[in-house]
Scaffold this active site. Structure first.
Site, PDB file in Angstrom:
ATOM      1  N   CYS A  42       0.843  -1.203   0.000  1.00  0.00           N
ATOM      2  CA  CYS A  42       0.000   0.000   0.000  1.00  0.00           C
ATOM      3  C   CYS A  42       0.873   1.245   0.000  1.00  0.00           C
ATOM      4  O   CYS A  42       1.509   1.551  -0.987  1.00  0.00           O
ATOM      5  CB  CYS A  42      -0.984  -0.047   1.174  1.00  0.00           C
ATOM      6  SG  CYS A  42      -2.326   1.143   0.998  1.00  0.00           S
TER       7      CYS A  42
ATOM      8  N   HIS B 143      -3.627  -5.510   0.793  1.00  0.00           N
ATOM      9  CA  HIS B 143      -2.982  -5.752   2.088  1.00  0.00           C
ATOM     10  C   HIS B 143      -2.927  -7.241   2.420  1.00  0.00           C
ATOM     11  O   HIS B 143      -3.839  -7.761   3.070  1.00  0.00           O
ATOM     12  CB  HIS B 143      -3.765  -5.040   3.202  1.00  0.00           C
ATOM     13  CG  HIS B 143      -3.580  -3.566   3.219  1.00  0.00           C
ATOM     14  ND1 HIS B 143      -2.519  -2.955   3.863  1.00  0.00           N
ATOM     15  CD2 HIS B 143      -4.306  -2.564   2.684  1.00  0.00           C
ATOM     16  CE1 HIS B 143      -2.600  -1.651   3.712  1.00  0.00           C
ATOM     17  NE2 HIS B 143      -3.685  -1.376   2.999  1.00  0.00           N
TER      18      HIS B 143
ATOM     19  N   GLU C 177      -1.225  -8.579   4.694  1.00  0.00           N
ATOM     20  CA  GLU C 177      -1.095  -8.737   6.159  1.00  0.00           C
ATOM     21  C   GLU C 177      -2.456  -8.644   6.849  1.00  0.00           C
ATOM     22  O   GLU C 177      -2.547  -8.870   8.048  1.00  0.00           O
ATOM     23  CB  GLU C 177      -0.101  -7.708   6.717  1.00  0.00           C
ATOM     24  CG  GLU C 177      -0.633  -6.305   6.960  1.00  0.00           C
ATOM     25  CD  GLU C 177      -0.851  -5.476   5.690  1.00  0.00           C
ATOM     26  OE1 GLU C 177      -0.797  -6.034   4.583  1.00  0.00           O
ATOM     27  OE2 GLU C 177      -1.115  -4.261   5.823  1.00  0.00           O
TER      28      GLU C 177
END
Lengths: 960, 261
Positions: free
Chosen positions: B95, B225, B227
Site C-alpha cells: 500500500c 494488504h 497482512e
C-alpha cells in the site's frame, strides 16, 4: 524570495477536485458554471535559486507522470507547463488564513530541508479556474458555499500577490478584571461579553471569593475558573439539584441514575468507571480495554471538516490519556444530520446545507481516523429536520492497555511536560462555546473556536508515548482537551498544586498572551508528569521520534495553581476553590406526556410499497458510501465487518475485532439510538436505545453478561424546564434498564445546548441519547452475521411483538407519530439476551439480525438482500400481544428485544431447547426463489417482492 | 536461522505492527525500525534479509502518497538500498510502501539498458472514484519471476486506499512492463477472469495493475494488504463459506521466508 509553484493534473487525467466542485455547485442550483478546473499551489519563502525551486518542485510537489507544474518568483512571469484549458478562465485562490493549521506546509518545509535546500516558510492553497458565465452572486456563492469556509480560509482574487504574514510579537501586560464592586447585571454582562458563559450565581461566587481575598482577579484566573466550571467540563446540570414536576427533588441526576446502576451492579470486571478519561474494563488476563464517546457538535456545524476531524482527534486522545495510556484499536462514529435533500432555498441564515455538512463531517472523520491507523468499524447515521444548523457528531474510541498500566499517579516534584503539537490561537473558548447556544452569528463570533486537525502529529506522539509508557518514563498523562493546559494541568495537580511557566510553552507563532497560551485548545497535545530522574531518557526518546516535548513547570505540594510569565506571577488560584467552588445549580424540570393522535388502522392488503419506502428512507438505507471511505480493517483485527454477505454489501449489526494477535478473544461494539421515540416519551427513547445497543452486540456473539455501555446525551437548552424534564425521564430509564440488564455504564458525556436560534425562532434537536455498547466475545470463531446463509433453513422470531408503532419508521413515512413507543419488558429481556448468546456460542445460529427501524419486515428484507436468498414468512405464527390484530402491526412494529434467526432445520430442536423459557416461534423458511414473501393473517400474501428490487431500493439513496 | 525482516516505520506509518506479526507468523524474526534510526545508522540494514515498507500515510501523504519518504530514501539511502537489492535480499512494499517504491523508481525499475535504477517511471495516483475505499478484491499473479508469488495463483485481499491507480509513463512503457513480467498482480473477476471493471478494479488502475515487481523479482509492491488476511477468520465471508486454515495473504510472507531456507 517567494516562489509560487502551481501543480495541475496532466490531461487527459481527470481533475477530481474540480469535478467535485462542479457537482456540489449543481446541488446548490448555482447557475452558469459549466466547468471548474483546479490546481494545487505552494508558496515557498526561501533564498534558494529558481533552479533549486524547480528541483524541489520535481522531487516533492509535482508527480513526473501524472502532473505538470509551473513556477514563478515574487509574482513574476511563469515558467513551466500549465494545461491549455485554464487560460482565460476566472481564477480564485483558496488558502488557509494566517495562523490556521496547515499540516502540508509543515511537511513541505521539513522535506525541502531534507533535500539540502534552505527554506524559511511554506504556505499552500488550491486555485480554481471557473468556466462559464456565472453572475457575481453565483461566483460569490461558489466561493463561500462550495470552495471555501470563511472561518478558516481566505479567497484571493486573481492577480493579487500572496504575502506571508507573521504574528506580531506579544508585549507583556498583566491584566486585572475588577469584579468586586460589580452589580448582578454587570456580572452577567461581563460573563457574556468575555465569553465566560458563567451563570449569575457562579459569577457571584467568584466575586465573593475575591472579596474575601481582598483583591481583584487577574484575567487568567477568571478564564481558568470559566473553563474549569464550564458545563462542558463539569456537567453542572447533570450533577446539580433538580426540582422535578414539583414532586421530586433530584440531588445529582448522574449519581442517582446512571452511576447508581453501575455502583449497584458492582461488576468485578469494571476496572475504573467515571473516573478517568475513559471507562476501563477487563479484557483478558493481561489486558484491559477502555471506551469513550464524545461529541463535537458546535464546531462541526460551523466547519464540518475541521470540526469532525478534531472531534475524532480529541476523542482518540481520551484512551491515550486513560490510565498510563491505551493504544486505540477501534473507532465508532454516529452522526445526526438534517435530510440531505433539504431545499437550499429554505436554509436559515448562517446554517450550512446538510449535504455539505455531511460530506465535510464524513471526510473529516475519514482523513483523521484513517491516518491514525485506527479501524472505524462501527457507526450509524440518523436524519431529522431538527438537526438543521445543529448536526450531532459523536466519535467513540476503544483502547487497549496492559493491565498494570491502568492507573496513574502524579507526584510532588514531577515535572509538567507538554508533548505534541504547538500552541496557537486556535480553539480558544472551545469549552465555553460548546456550552452556548448556536445563533446566526456564531459562525463569525466563534470562528476561532474551530480548528483543523493534524493527524500525523498525533500519530507520531502516540508512537512515542506508548514506548515511554512501556519503559515507565512518566507517572501520569492526560489530554489537553477543552480548556487546554488550564484543564490538563489543573486536573493533574488538583490534589497537589502546580507551578507553570507559560512563556516556556512552544508556540506556532508569536503574539499569544499568557492567557491565550493557557486556555488555547490547540489540538494534538498531551500533558504528562515526569519524575526528574527520567527526564533525559524521555526527552531523547521524543527527539528520536520527531516529537516536540517541553518542560513547562512542576507539580508541588501547595494545593495552589501558580502561573508565571517571564518570571512574573500572573495568576494564583486555590485548587480547592477551582475544583470545588462552583455553586450547585438548582433547576426546575417538568415533563408532561405530549398528546399525539393514534393514526387510523390501514385497510391496505399489500405493504410492498411501504417496505420499499422504508428501505429507501434516509435512516434505513445503506450507508456504504460512508463505510467504505473508512479503513475498517487496519491493524488486521477485524473479524465481523460492517458489510456482510456474498456481495459484501449487507448491513452488519455490530463490529467484532480480535485485538490481540494470536488470540481468539474478541470485542463487539454496537450502538443504539432512537430520537423519534423522544417525541412520545424520552423514557422510551432511552430504554430502546440501551436495548438496541445490546441487541446489536448480542446478535454478533457478544456476551451480554460482560457488556458495558456508555451514555451520550445531546439535548436542547436545559435551562428550559420542559427540555430538562425530558432529560430526567431519559436518565431514569438509563437506571432502570441498565440495572435490569446487568449492563453497567462505564463512561458518558453530555452536550446540553443544542438549539439553533434564527430570526424565525428556535430549532431544538429532539432529545437524543446515543448508547454505545462494548461486549466481550469469548471466542470470535463463535459469532454470527445477518446475511441469510442457506436455502431450506428455518426462520425463528425471538421475542414478543407488541402494538408499538409509535415513533416507528412505518408511520414516519406517512408523516405520523402515534402514541405507543416501544418499551422493553425488563423482566424477560435479560433472559432473551442470555439465551440468544448461548445459541450463537453453541453454533446453533446460521444468521441473526436484530429487529429495529422498520420492524420485522425490514429485518427480513435486509437478511434476504444481504444473503441473496429468498424467504417466506407467515405472520399468524408470530407470537404477539392480544391487541396486535393487524398485518401492519406485525410487519412494522418496532417492539424491542427481538431477533430474527436463521437455524439449520436439523438443529431446530436444539435451538428451541437452548431458548427454553423464551418467547420464540418458527415463522418461516429460507428459499432460493429470490423473493421475500409474507403471508398475512388472512392467509394471503401481504408482501411479495423481488430481493433484487429491495436491494436496489436500499442501496441507491446514498450511493454518491 | 530464520531470516530477519526490518519493518521500516516513520511518522504516519500505521500497518507496521500487523506486518511485523505477519512476518513472525511466517517464520521470520521481524523488527520495527524508525527511518530516523536507519538514516543515522545505515549499516543496520546489513543485519536483515528482508526490508518491508508497510502501509499507512507516511508524513500524512501531504505531498502525494509516499512522496516524502521516497525522497528521504533516495537522498539518504540510495546506495545502501542498491547494495541490499544487489545482494540478493528482498524488499516488499505494501500500500503506502508500494507507493513509496514506485516513487523512488525501484518499482517497476529500469526496462532498458542505461536507465537509472532510481528514477520514477510510473506513478500511483488518485482513485477514479475520487475517494478512499476499503473493499476486498480478487487478484491473479501474472508474473513468473517474483519471489513472493507463484504464476497463476489467485488471492483474495482487501484494499484500503485513496491513491491506488497505477499509471505507467506511457503506452510503450506499459507494454514493456507487460512483456518483461513486471506486472506481478492484476485485479481480476471472482474466477480469475480479466477486466473486472469497477469495483473489481477499485481504483481505475491501467491494465488492472495491482502490484509490480522489478527485473530481479526480489522487489515487490502491491496496493492490497496481504497482512490483513493471515487467518481464515479475516475473510469477509467466513461466516458463510467456513474459515480456511490460513488466509491468502500469509503465503506472500511465507514465500519470502522460504526463499532464505
Amino acid at each position: 524570495m517567494v516562489y509560487e509553484i502551481e501543480v495541475f493534473p496532466r490531461p487527459p487525467l481527470q481533475d477530481a477536485v474540480g469535478r467535485a466542485a462542479v457537482s456540489q455547485a449543481a446541488d446548490l442550483h448555482l447557475k452558469g458554471i459549466r466547468d471548474v478546473a483546479s490546481s494545487r499551489v505552494y508558496y515557498l519563502k526561501s533564498a534558494m535559486t529558481a533552479a533549486e525551486a524547480a528541483r524541489a518542485a520535481r522531487a516533492l510537489m509535482a508527480d513526473p507522470v501524472s502532473e505538470m507544474f509551473r513556477l514563478r518568483a515574487d509574482g513574476g512571469a511563469w515558467s513551466g507547463e500549465a494545461p491549455e484549458h485554464v487560460a482565460g478562465r476566472k481564477a480564485m485562490l483558496v488558502t488557509r488564513k494566517a495562523g490556521v493549521m496547515d499540516p502540508v506546509a509543515g511537511s513541505l518545509v521539513s522535506a525541502v530541508k531534507d533535500l539540502g535546500l534552505a527554506i524559511e516558510a511554506a504556505h499552500t492553497g488550491t486555485r480554481y479556474y471557473v468556466e462559464g458565465s456565472p453572475d457575481e452572486g453565483a461566483l460569490e456563492r461558489l466561493a463561500w458555499r462550495v470552495l471555501a469556509n470563511d472561518c478558516i480560509e481566505d479567497v484571493v482574487a486573481d492577480g493579487k500577490p500572496f504575502e506571508f504574514r507573521e504574528g506580531r510579537p506579544y508585549v507583556f501586560q498583566q491584566r486585572q478584571v475588577p469584579i468586586r464592586e460589580l452589580s448582578d447585571g454587570e456580572l452577567e454582562r461581563l460573563s457574556r461579553q468575555s465569553h465566560l458563559f458563567l451563570s449569575l450565581a457562579e459569577m457571584q461566587a467568584i466575586r465573593d471569593h475575591y472579596r474575601g481575598l481582598g483583591r481583584e482577579p487577574s484575567d487568567i484566573e477568571l478564564e481558568t475558573l470559566a473553563q474549569t466550571w464550564s458545563e462542558h467540563c463539569v456537567h453542572k446540570t447533570m450533577k446539580g439539584v433538580i426540582e422535578y414536576n414539583g414532586t421530586e427533588t433530584i440531588d445529582n441526576l448522574l449519581k442517582s441514575t446512571i452511576a447508581r446502576a453501575t455502583r449497584e451492579l458492582a461488576r468485578p470486571w469494571c476496572v475504573s468507571v467515571f473516573e478517568d478519561n475513559a471507562g476501563v474494563v477487563r479484557f483478558d488476563d493481561e489486558h484491559n480495554v477502555c471506551f469513550k464517546v464524545e461529541t463535537h457538535n458546535h464546531p462541526s456545524a460551523i466547519e464540518p471538516y475541521g470540526g469532525a476531524a478534531t472531534g475524532i482527534g480529541g476523542c482518540i486522545r481520551d484512551p491515550m490519556g486513560t490510565g498510563l495510556g491505551a493504544r486505540p484499536i477501534l473507532n465508532t462514529d454516529v452522526f445526526c444530520f438534517a435530510p440531505p435533500d433539504t431545499d437550499p432555498e429554505t436554509l436559515p441564515q448562517g446554517a450550512l446545507h446538510p449535504k455539505r455538512v455531511m460530506r465535510g463531517v464524513v471526510s473529516g472523520v475519514r482523513d483523521y481516523g484513517n491516518r491514525m491507523g485506527i479501524p472505524t468499524a462501527n457507526g450509524s447515521v440518523y436524519f431529522d429536520e431538527r438537526y438543521l444548523g445543529n448536526p450531532l457528531v459523536y466519535c467513540g474510541v476503544v483502547g487497549i492497555m496492559p493491565k498494570d498500566k491502568s492507573f496513574k499517579q502524579t507526584r510532588t516534584g514531577d515535572l509538567a511536560v507538554v508533548v505534541g503539537g504547538r500552541t496557537g490561537r486556535d480553539g480558544i473558548h472551545g469549552a465555553t462555546f460548546s456550552s452556548a447556544e448556536l445563533t446566526e452569528t456564531s459562525d463569525t463570533e466563534f470562528s476561532h473556536a474551530v480548528q483543523i486537525g493534524d493527524a500525523i502529529t498525533q500519530k507520531r506522539m502516540l508512537d512515542a508515548l506508548l514506548q515511554a509508557r512501556d519503559r515507565g518514563l512518566y507517572s501520569a498523562i492526560t489530554d489537553c482537551g477543552a480548556g487546554g493546559l488550564s484543564s490538563s494541568v489543573g486536573e493533574m495537580g488538583a490534589e497537589l498544586g502546580a507551578r507553570v511557566h507559560l512563556d516556556r510553552v512552544p508556540l506556532k507563532y508569536a503574539g499569544l498572551s499568557y492567557t491565550e497560551i493557557w486556555i488555547s485548545e490547540a489540538q494534538e497535545r498531551m500533558t504528562i508528569s515526569v519524575p526528574p530522574e527520567r527526564l533525559d531518557e524521555i526527552m531523547a526518546l521524543f527527539a528520536s521520534e520527531d516529537v516536540e516535548a517541553t518542560v513547562i513547570g512542576e507539580f508541588t505540594d501547595t494545593r495552589r495553581l501558580e502561573l508565571f510569565y517571564g518570571g512574573q506571577k500572573v495568576g494564583e488560584l486555590d485548587m480547592g476553590f477551582l475544583h470545588n467552588g462552583v455553586p450547585r445549580q438548582r433547576r426546575t424540570a417538568t415533563w408532561t406526556a405530549p398528546s399525539h393522535d393514534e393514526p387510523r388502522a390501514s385497510r391496505k392488503k399489500n405493504f410492498g410499497k411501504d417496505l420499499h419506502a422504508i428501505l429507501k428512507s434516509w435512516n434505513v438505507c445503506s450507508k456504504h458510501w460512508i463505510i467504505r471511505q473508512y479503513d475498517h480493517e487496519v491493524q488486521g483485527t477485524s473479524v465481523i465487518k460492517p458489510l456482510v454477505g456474498p456481495g459484501e454489501d449487507g448491513p452488519g449489526d455490530a463490529a467484532v475485532i480480535a485485538p490481540v494477535y494470536g488470540s481468539t478473544r474478541g470485542l463487539a461494539v454496537g450502538n443504539g439510538m432512537n430520537p423519534k421515540y423522544s417525541d412520545i416519551d424520552p423514557y422510551a427513547m432511552a430504554a430502546a436505545g440501551i436495548d438496541e445497543a445490546l441487541r446489536n452486540v448480542v446478535a454478533v456473539g457478544g456476551d451480554p453478561s460482560q457488556t458495558c455501555i456508555l451514555d451520550n446525551f445531546c439535548w436542547g437548552n436545559c435551562e428550559k424546564p420542559d427540555r430538562l424534564g425530558g432529560l430526567v425521564r431519559a436518565a431514569k430509564a438509563c437506571y432502570d434498564v441498565a440495572k435490569a440488564y446487568g449492563t453497567p455504564f462505564v463512561s458518558g458525556k453530555d452536550s446540553l445546548n443544542n438549539e439553533y436560534q434564527t430570526a424565525g425562532g428556535t430549532i431544538a434537536i429532539p432529545g437524543t441519547l446515543l448508547v454505545s455498547a462494548m461486549a466481550i466475545v469469548p471466542d470470535v470463531r463463535c459469532t454470527a452475521t445477518s446475511d441469510l446463509k442457506r436455502d431450506g433453513s428455518v426462520l425463528y422470531l425471538v421475542g414478543v411483538t407488541k402494538d408499538e408503532l409509535g415513533g416507528s419508521h412505518y408511520w414516519a413515512q406517512k408523516g405520523k407519530i402515534g402514541r405507543r413507543a416501544p418499551l422493553p419488558d425488563l423482566a424477560t429481556a435479560p433472559k432473551v439476551f442470555a439465551a440468544m448468546h448461548a445459541a450463537i456460542r453453541g453454533g446453533l445460529v446460521r444468521s441473526c439480525h436484530d429487529l429495529s427501524e422498520g420492524g420485522l419486515a425490514v429485518a427480513a428484507a435486509e437478511m434476504a438482500l444481504a444473503g441473496r436468498l429468498g424467504a417466506e414468512i407467515v405472520l399468524s405464527k408470530v407470537q404477539r400481544d392480544g391487541d396486535v390484530t393487524r398485518d401492519e402491526q406485525i410487519l412494522f412494529s418496532e417492539s424491542t428485544t427481538r431477533f430474527l434467526v436463521e437455524v439449520d432445520r436439523l438443529k431446530s430442536s436444539e435451538f428451541e431447547k437452548t431458548l427454553y423459557g423464551v418467547v420464540r416461534s418458527q415463522i418461516g423458511t429460507v428459499n432460493d426463489t429470490g423473493r421475500l414473501k409474507v403471508i398475512g393473517l388472512k392467509g394471503e400474501a401481504v408482501i411479495d417482492e423481488s430481493i433484487d428490487a429491495l436491494r436496489e431500493s436500499w442501496l441507491r439513496p446514498l450511493d454518491w | 536461522m530464520p531470516p530477519k525482516a526490518l519493518v521500516l516505520r516513520t511518522a504516519g506509518t500505521n500497518c507496521d505492527r500487523e506486518s511485523e506479526y505477519a512476518f513472525g507468523k511466517a517464520g521470520a524474526v521481524a523488527e520495527r525500525v524508525h527511518v530516523n534510526r536507519l538514516i543515522a545508522e545505515p549499516q543496520l540494514l546489513d543485519g536483515y534479509q528482508i526490508l518491508c515498507l508497510p502501509g499507512g500515510f507516511s508524513y500524512g501523504d501531504d505531498l502525494g502518497a509516499g512522496r516524502v519518504l521516497a525522497s528521504q530514501l533516495v537522498v539518504h539511502l540510495r546506495d545502501r538500498l542498491a547494495a541490499f537489492i544487489g545482494g540478493g535480499k528482498l524488499v516488499i512494499g505494501i500500500c503506502n510502501g508500494f507507493q513509496v517504491l514506485v516513487k523512488t523508481g525501484l518499482l517497476p525499475g529500469p526496462v532498458a539498458e542505461g536507465e537509472s535504477p532510481m528514477a520514477q517511471t510510473t506513478t500511483v495516483t488518485y482513485n477514479d472514484s475520487g475517494k478512499f475505499e476499503d473493499r476486498w478484491v480478487h487478484l491473479r499473479v501474472d508474473t513468473d519471476h517474483c519471489v513472493f508469488l507463484r504464476k497463476g495463483e489467485l488471492l483474495y485481499l482487501p484494499v484500503a486506499h485513496g491513491e491506488g491507480k497505477v499509471i505507467p509513463r506511457d503506452k510503450a512503457h506499459r507494454e514493456a512492463l507487460e512483456r518483461l513480467g513486471r506486472v506481478a498482480l492484476r485485479y481480476v473477476g471472482p474466477d480469475g477472469e480479466d477486466a473486472p471493471g469497477y469495483p473489481g478494479n477499485p481504483n481505475g488502475s491501467l491494465g488492472d495493475i495491482a502490484g509490480m515487481t522489478d527485473a530481479t523479482g526480489h522487489v515487490f509492491g502491491l496496493m492490497p494488504h496481504p497482512e490483513r488476511h493471515l487467518s481464515g477468520y479475516q475473510h469477509p465471508q467466513w461466516t458463510r463459506l467456513g474459515a480456511k486454515d490460513e488466509g491468502d495473504g500469509l503465503r506472500v510472507f511465507t514465500r519470502a521466508v522460504e526463499f532464505f531456507a
